[in-house]
Design an enzyme around this catalytic site. Structure first.
Site, PDB file in Angstrom:
ATOM      1  N   ASP A  19       0.695  -1.358   0.006  1.00  0.00           N
ATOM      2  CA  ASP A  19       0.065  -0.013  -0.065  1.00  0.00           C
ATOM      3  C   ASP A  19       0.852   1.203  -0.084  1.00  0.00           C
ATOM      4  OD1 ASP A  19      -2.389   1.408  -0.100  1.00  0.00           O
ATOM      5  OD2 ASP A  19      -3.086   0.958   2.194  1.00  0.00           O
ATOM      6  N   HIS A  36       3.152   3.456  -9.103  1.00  0.00           N
ATOM      7  CA  HIS A  36       2.928   2.019  -9.365  1.00  0.00           C
ATOM      8  C   HIS A  36       4.253   1.375 -10.028  1.00  0.00           C
ATOM      9  CE1 HIS A  36      -1.159   2.186  -8.090  1.00  0.00           C
ATOM     10  NE2 HIS A  36      -1.397   2.762  -9.072  1.00  0.00           N
ATOM     11  N   LEU A 130      12.293 -19.919  -3.692  1.00  0.00           N
ATOM     12  CA  LEU A 130      11.152 -19.259  -3.159  1.00  0.00           C
ATOM     13  C   LEU A 130       9.920 -19.576  -3.982  1.00  0.00           C
ATOM     14  CD1 LEU A 130       9.675 -16.895  -1.287  1.00  0.00           C
ATOM     15  CD2 LEU A 130      10.654 -15.356  -3.157  1.00  0.00           C
ATOM     16  N   ARG A 187       1.626  -4.957   6.292  1.00  0.00           N
ATOM     17  CA  ARG A 187       0.798  -3.901   5.519  1.00  0.00           C
ATOM     18  C   ARG A 187       1.653  -2.638   5.687  1.00  0.00           C
ATOM     19  NH1 ARG A 187      -5.122  -2.961   4.024  1.00  0.00           N
ATOM     20  NH2 ARG A 187      -4.755  -0.989   2.818  1.00  0.00           N
TER      21      ARG A 187
END
Length: 241
Positions: A19, A36, A130, A187
């Site tokens: 975020d 972005h 991973l 977050r």
């Protein structure tokens, strides 16, 4: 300077809500699309850092079912960025032995994007490092609805008996079937909500929130999250994990 992780328990599965891309750009007087793009650069770096740390699963919230409500211009820019990023990701995955998986309902995307997702999964499926999971056109409620619909269909067809349905049964119908639930949720940008993310899977997950905006997230921030995770007392049935 990074934190010292010697002797620390590295979580097996880390989930991230990335975020703050738009706010990062706004603070700099730049278009949201630039935020972005910078966020994608941070994703690339984080994947490589997580792989080196020994994290086995890294799941990121790339594009939610609610993101379609954004302006047509922003959604279009995100789709173009996704097309570009898939090509980059294939190179990164091949160089770092990373397996890529996508969760969410991919059917809404244009055909070339669907083909790109399928290619990413196919060409990296034998990699043993991973597992990088990207949630695209994903929403926790949508995932559960699709799972229930599929399970109900199998019950109607006689493949599953209602009395035999257990938590493990439900989990096997989710997009994350076969994956361990996240140990740690990170977050960024200081928001205190789940935003319809992995609602079933996060039932016992430790949550770490940082004010850091996603494009500024780095190795030190990830280490801080892991150190905070290690300070939590994880109890399951009275046993400290």
């Amino acid at each position: 300077m990074g934190q010292n992780l010697d002797g620390m328990l590295i979580p097996k599965h880390v989930a991230v809500i990335l975020d703050g891309n738009g706010r990062w750009a706004k603070k700099r007087g730049l278009p949201r699309t630039v935020g972005h793009k910078e966020g994608c650069v941070t994703v690339e770096k984080t994947v490589e850092i997580a792989a080196r740390m020994g994290i086995e699963y890294l799941t990121v919230y790339g594009f939610s079912t609610e993101n379609w409500k954004r302006s047509a211009e922003e959604v279009g820019a995100l789709m173009q960025l996704f097309r570009y990023y898939m090509v980059r990701l294939l190179k990164i995955a091949s160089a770092n032995n990373i397996r890529v998986c996508m969760i969410g309902d991919r059917t809404r995307f244009d055909q070339d994007i669907i083909q790109g997702i399928n290619r990413l999964e196919s060409e990296t499926r034998k990699n043993t490092g991973l597992t990088f999971v990207i949630a695209v056109n994903y929403g926790g409620r949508d995932e559960l609805t699709r799972a229930v619909r599929h399970l109900a269909s199998d019950c109607a067809a006689g493949k599953v008996r209602a009395e035999d349905i257990k938590e493990e049964t439900v989990a096997s119908y989710l997009d994350t079937a076969g994956m361990p639930d996240p140990d740690l949720l990170i977050r960024t940008s200081g928001e205190l909500r789940l935003s319809n993310y992995l609602l079933w899977q996060l039932a016992y997950t430790e949550i770490y929130v940082t004010d850091c905006l996603w494009p500024d997230f780095n190795k030190e921030e990830l280490e801080k999250a892991i150190l905070a995770y290690n300070k939590r007392e994880r109890r399951f049935g009275g046993v400290v994990k």
